[in-house]
Design a protein around this motif. Structure first.
Motif: not given
Length: 70
Positions: A5, A39-41
């Motif tokens: 992240r 985006c979380p990942g």
């Protein structure tokens, strides 16, 4: 494959900058900055963009990226 992240949201907030300002200051396309911030990942990132963002925020790349899954 791991996930990372990019801490754009937190670093921009510390500076009081919008994502548009981050894009203008860094030379990274606005949509990329916005994607990284939301985006979380991600499994892949553009290293050149990370380098530009790190320079803009005056942090090391290691401080810009967080490993969320190994």
């Amino acid at each position: 494959m791991g996930l990372v992240r990019v801490k754009v949201r937190e670093l921009a907030a510390e500076k009081g900058w919008t994502f548009k300002e981050v894009a203008e200051r860094s030379g990274v396309v606005y949509n990329t900055v916005k994607h990284y911030a939301r985006c979380p990942g991600m499994s892949t990132v553009d290293f050149i963009s990370l380098k530009k963002l790190a320079r803009t925020f005056d942090v090391m790349i290691e401080d810009l990226v967080e490993i969320v899954e190994e």
